[in-house]
Design a protein around this motif. Structure first.
Motif, PDB file in Angstrom:
ATOM      1  N   HIS A  39      -2.676   5.216   3.324  1.00 55.83           N
ATOM      2  CA  HIS A  39      -3.023   3.869   3.764  1.00 55.83           C
ATOM      3  C   HIS A  39      -3.006   2.974   2.537  1.00 55.83           C
ATOM      4  O   HIS A  39      -3.702   3.245   1.555  1.00 55.83           O
ATOM      5  CB  HIS A  39      -4.407   3.855   4.419  1.00 55.83           C
ATOM      6  CG  HIS A  39      -4.860   2.503   4.859  1.00 55.83           C
ATOM      7  ND1 HIS A  39      -6.144   2.241   5.283  1.00 55.83           N
ATOM      8  CD2 HIS A  39      -4.199   1.315   4.949  1.00 55.83           C
ATOM      9  CE1 HIS A  39      -6.248   0.964   5.599  1.00 55.83           C
ATOM     10  NE2 HIS A  39      -5.086   0.384   5.411  1.00 55.83           N
ATOM     11  N   VAL A  41      -3.739  -0.689   0.924  1.00 53.66           N
ATOM     12  CA  VAL A  41      -4.480  -1.933   1.080  1.00 53.66           C
ATOM     13  C   VAL A  41      -4.028  -2.904  -0.010  1.00 53.66           C
ATOM     14  O   VAL A  41      -3.969  -2.527  -1.187  1.00 53.66           O
ATOM     15  CB  VAL A  41      -6.000  -1.709   0.973  1.00 53.66           C
ATOM     16  CG1 VAL A  41      -6.748  -3.044   0.929  1.00 53.66           C
ATOM     17  CG2 VAL A  41      -6.492  -0.875   2.148  1.00 53.66           C
ATOM     18  N   ILE A  61     -11.462   0.175   2.666  1.00 58.14           N
ATOM     19  CA  ILE A  61     -10.803  -0.031   1.371  1.00 58.14           C
ATOM     20  C   ILE A  61     -11.099   1.137   0.439  1.00 58.14           C
ATOM     21  O   ILE A  61     -10.209   1.642  -0.255  1.00 58.14           O
ATOM     22  CB  ILE A  61     -11.255  -1.357   0.737  1.00 58.14           C
ATOM     23  CG1 ILE A  61     -10.812  -2.539   1.611  1.00 58.14           C
ATOM     24  CG2 ILE A  61     -10.696  -1.497  -0.676  1.00 58.14           C
ATOM     25  CD1 ILE A  61     -11.383  -3.874   1.178  1.00 58.14           C
ATOM     26  N   GLU A 174      -6.598  -3.756   8.647  1.00 54.77           N
ATOM     27  CA  GLU A 174      -7.154  -2.635   7.896  1.00 54.77           C
ATOM     28  C   GLU A 174      -8.015  -1.751   8.793  1.00 54.77           C
ATOM     29  O   GLU A 174      -7.940  -0.514   8.721  1.00 54.77           O
ATOM     30  CB  GLU A 174      -7.979  -3.139   6.707  1.00 54.77           C
ATOM     31  CG  GLU A 174      -7.152  -3.636   5.538  1.00 54.77           C
ATOM     32  CD  GLU A 174      -6.446  -4.960   5.820  1.00 54.77           C
ATOM     33  OE1 GLU A 174      -5.342  -5.170   5.287  1.00 54.77           O
ATOM     34  OE2 GLU A 174      -7.002  -5.782   6.582  1.00 54.77           O
TER      35      GLU A 174
END
Length: 246
Positions: A39, A41, A61, A174
């Motif tokens: 993932h 960010v 995050i 997110e």
């Protein structure tokens, strides 16, 4: 190519992780080649300030495999602490990775999710024209009914695209990625914000002279004046960057 073989060096911005590499697209391509999901960010000042008020966003995050310094404010924060960092705009990272996906052959497929009806499709069409060999697994706009959302889940589970670009805006994209990663655990997931609008030609990026002087936010505010309340986070972040550095 040491960056492709070792974990990224880690720093922090307001308690949030930031990963430092010389070649972000190369590292992600290596992850994709080894079927190692990630993932990504794209951290900027606005997101960092929002994370202080949104524990769920902060948790996402912190759990991401790669957090890049997307915003000029984040770069300033790190430079004030003696770290040599170059900004990596999320849209440029995503496009660089798209250009490398054909290197994966038939497995290098991409899925676009988000944006207004027609925008993601237009972005995919334009990118496919510009990038020879780019394989689009599927496209889905971001205005879905409950039934359509369930269908999207099944589509992703079936297709298993190697790269999934999600343009739902912060923090929705997110949080959505964190909730749905289990559908495609070996995929690279990137929240790309308004990149579909840029790629489709609906909007344009800031001129180079603004970007080079860290004033892209001015151009964005010009294009999206409704964002002025959210932009108030920028001077607050700058003050934190200066005071915390003392």
């Amino acid at each position: 190519m040491p960056d492709l073989l070792q974990a990224p060096r880690r720093s922090t911005v307001l308690g949030l992780p930031i990963h430092l590499l010389s070649d972000y697209p190369g590292w992600l391509l290596s992850q994709a080649k080894h079927s190692s999901g990630a993932h990504v960010v794209t951290l900027n000042a606005e997101m960092a300030m929002q994370a202080e008020k949104t524990p769920n966003l902060a948790a996402v995050i912190r759990s991401a495999e790669l957090v890049i310094p997307d915003g000029a404010g984040v770069v300033l924060y790190l430079r004030l602490r003696g770290q040599k960092v170059q900004r990596c705009p999320g849209i440029e990272l995503a496009e660089a990775l798209l250009r490398q996906m054909p290197l994966l052959g038939t497995e290098g497929t991409v899925f676009f999710y988000g944006g207004a009806p027609g925008v993601a499709q237009s972005a995919a069409d334009r990118l496919q024209y510009r990038i020879p060999g780019l394989k689009i697994a599927g496209v889905q706009h971001g205005y879905l009914s409950e039934e359509e959302r369930s269908q999207l889940d099944e589509t992703l589970r079936r297709l298993q695209p190697r790269l999934i670009l999600v343009g739902l805006g912060v923090p929705r994209q997110e949080l959505w990625i964190a909730e749905h990663r289990y559908l495609c655990p070996d995929s690279i997931w990137i929240g790309v914000g308004g990149s579909f609008d840029i790629w489709s030609g609906k909007k344009t990026r800031a001129p180079g002279w603004l970007a080079n002087n860290h004033l892209e936010w001015v151009y964005r505010l010009y294009q999206e004046p409704w964002r002025w309340r959210r932009m108030l986070a920028l001077p607050k972040f700058a003050l934190r960057a200066l005071t915390d550095a003392r």
